[in-house]
Design an enzyme around this catalytic site. Sequence first.
Site, short mmCIF file in Angstrom:
data_model
loop_
_atom_site.label_atom_id
_atom_site.label_comp_id
_atom_site.label_asym_id
_atom_site.label_seq_id
_atom_site.Cartn_x
_atom_site.Cartn_y
_atom_site.Cartn_z
N PRO A 177 2.01 -91.69 -21.91
CA PRO A 177 2.87 -92.00 -20.72
C PRO A 177 4.31 -92.14 -21.26
O PRO A 177 4.86 -92.86 -22.20
CB PRO A 177 2.53 -93.22 -20.21
CG PRO A 177 1.04 -93.37 -20.67
CD PRO A 177 1.27 -92.77 -21.66
N GLU A 178 5.48 -91.59 -20.43
CA GLU A 178 6.97 -91.63 -20.74
C GLU A 178 7.75 -92.78 -19.92
O GLU A 178 7.01 -93.31 -19.13
CB GLU A 178 7.33 -90.37 -20.63
CG GLU A 178 6.85 -89.03 -21.64
CD GLU A 178 7.87 -87.92 -21.45
OE1 GLU A 178 8.96 -88.04 -21.06
OE2 GLU A 178 7.06 -86.81 -21.75
N HIS A 210 -14.54 -99.66 -19.74
CA HIS A 210 -13.25 -99.53 -20.39
C HIS A 210 -12.34 -100.67 -19.88
O HIS A 210 -11.13 -100.62 -20.52
CB HIS A 210 -12.83 -98.19 -20.35
CG HIS A 210 -13.73 -96.97 -20.85
ND1 HIS A 210 -14.23 -96.95 -22.22
CD2 HIS A 210 -14.20 -95.92 -20.21
CE1 HIS A 210 -14.92 -96.08 -22.13
NE2 HIS A 210 -15.04 -95.15 -21.16
N ARG A 214 -9.67 -94.95 -24.66
CA ARG A 214 -9.46 -94.53 -25.84
C ARG A 214 -9.02 -95.59 -26.77
O ARG A 214 -8.85 -95.43 -28.19
CB ARG A 214 -8.40 -93.24 -26.18
CG ARG A 214 -8.92 -91.90 -25.49
CD ARG A 214 -7.86 -90.72 -25.63
NE ARG A 214 -8.03 -90.50 -26.81
CZ ARG A 214 -7.04 -89.24 -27.19
NH1 ARG A 214 -6.27 -88.83 -26.37
NH2 ARG A 214 -6.95 -88.89 -28.35
N LYS A 254 23.70 -83.72 -38.88
CA LYS A 254 22.39 -83.82 -38.92
C LYS A 254 21.85 -82.28 -38.79
O LYS A 254 22.48 -81.41 -37.82
CB LYS A 254 21.65 -84.51 -37.77
CG LYS A 254 21.64 -86.08 -38.16
CD LYS A 254 20.85 -86.81 -37.32
CE LYS A 254 20.56 -88.15 -37.81
NZ LYS A 254 19.65 -89.01 -37.00
#
Length: 297
Positions: free
Chosen positions: A2-3, A104, A126, A169
């Site tokens: 998830p962001e 879960h 997971r 960079k």
Amino acid sequence: MPELPEVETVRRGLAPAMEGSRLERLELRRADLRFPFPANFAGQTETHDILALGRRAKYLLIDLDNGKTIIAHLGMSGSYRVENDTATTTPGDFHIPRGQLSQHDHVIFHLSRNGERCRVIYNDPRRFGFMKLVERAALEDDPSFFSLGPEPTGNTLDADFLASRFAGKTQAIKSALLDQRNIAGLGNIYVCEALWRARLSPFRAAGHLVTAKGKPAAGLQRLVPAIRNVIAEAIDAGGSTLRDHRKTDGTLGYFQHAFSVYDRTGTACRHQDCNGTITRAVQSGRSTFYCPACQKG
């Protein structure tokens, strides 16, 4: 994973149930997730009030009235359900569907407020998520946070700050944006979208967006508002999902319908003055979606 917009959606969905409630009991159904739970986790948190539910980058922060904060990360597959005697809701809209199987359900917050009770259940097939407990006063010194850059929604993020980070960079700009030391909480979906909006090539060296005097070049000046806008729009839409996960009000998050490049390989570029086609490439093991015709900057 998830962001930031998805995690913020979860925070907003959980806040009405958790803020101001007393954590009567913390039920741990196993000894660990990605890491072992803190020693005496339940004993340090039970019978305390939840003062606030916050977020830093992709972490949820549960502030208790004893000066401690639970840091919670969703990992790859974590989600929360809010249950009471009459309803169940799942806060958050995700690109990958979240689990509902009870085997879960690893952590259950048993809450009470004004005589009403509910359960907030953490489900993680997971088990890549985690929870830990820290002193609120020392939060920014925790290894999860002390190297994080500014939030993409905060006032600290500006073109001058990024110029100071990117100067000299050779790292590709997309990789630099995914580096949490530069900006906290940005992930693959929204980096692809922001670069498209700013018409910047994801392969361009980050240092090329900084002038010889260390000032932000035009492309970097375009990039900062692009980042802010794409994150704000995704949060407003309730996060992104391509499946049927639902927010607490039962509606779907529809930001995925506004994706301009992410997962749109072979479709026409949505810039009106561009006849290009969205292309997929792989950078550092991740899919990059971009328009080679207009993202040349």
